[in-house]
Motif scaffolding. Structure first.
Motif: not given
Length: 255
Positions: A65, A71, A76, A91
């Motif tokens: 993440d 990401l 998200r 994460a």
């Protein structure tokens, strides 16, 4: 039941397997600059599909993440709407997803998701780049799928191949990524992707994470050249971003 993949851009693809719609590393932001600690990463190409185009998904597999090329903001939002996201323990601590340690598994319908080791750079890089994970998907009557995540270690690929001697489909993240923070590549280069395919005895290979950002030093052309030189270009799945492609079924004896 047919297995299909729709490449969306960067590390993001929609895999339809065993009745599930599975999304890898969601990145849906338009081109632009993205802060990443002391660095700014620049996205040059937008996704082939929007979150609305993709629609609901059953599962997100997030390799990590902490980097916006795996990401981003819209990713998200897409992830938060999914009923389940599997990722690293780091994460999970930061964003509340479901953690998997290497070799742990989580069953979702007919599909067993096993987390597998990954290293996002040369040995010793973890304090700088953080945790990253790959995944192997298995199930009765289903093809075995390896999703590498941002892994740069062929030693880990060899270890995974020892645990999963049948890999029908390999989603290999490449791009030969470099940043000033690390002396060395953070992901596989094209030749290493070819070697990984050999180690896995993969029947089909889908190259991901090879376009769309300025810190990627190789692209799909390099991947095709490396596989062609090795006589393995027949392994590469031909695709147009945004359009689904049918993939093979399980080989005899696959579980």
């Amino acid at each position: 039941m047919t297995t299909t993949i729709t490449v969306i851009g960067g590390p993001t693809a929609l895999l339809e397997l065993g009745g599930l719609r599975i999304l890898t590393d969601p990145t849906f932001d338009p081109p632009g600059d993205h802060p990443a600690g002391p660095l700014t990463l620049t996205k040059t190409t937008g996704p082939a599909l929007s979150p609305a185009d993709v629609g609901p998904v059953d599962l997100v597999l997030l390799s990590h993440d902490q980097h916006p090329d795996n990401l981003d903001g819209l990713g998200r939002q897409m992830m938060s709407a999914a009923p389940l996201t599997l990722s690293t323990p780091e994460a999970a601590a930061r964003i509340g997803v479901t953690p998997l340690h290497p070799w742990q598994h989580h069953d979702v319908g007919r599909v067993r998701v096993t987390a597998v080791p990954a290293l996002h750079g040369p040995p010793g890089c973890e304090p700088v780049v953080g945790q990253v994970t790959g995944f192997v998907l298995t199930g009765d009557g289903l093809p075995t799928v390896y999703i590498s995540g941002d892994n740069a270690s062929l030693e880990y690929v060899e270890l995974i191949a020892g645990r999963f001697p049948v890999v029908d489909i390999a989603l290999l993240f490449g791009g030969a990524v470099r940043t000033p923070m690390i002396d060395g590549r953070l992901t596989l280069n094209a030749t290493e992707m070819m070697i990984a395919a050999r180690l896995l005895k993969a029947r089909q290979v889908v190259p991901l994470h090879v376009e769309g950002w300025t810190h990627f030093t190789e692209d799909r052309t390099d991947v095709h050249a490396a596989f062609s030189e090795a006589g393995l270009d027949h392994l590469l799945v031909s695709f147009t971003p945004g359009r689904p492609v049918s993939l093979g079924s399980a080989r005899s004896g696959a579980r």
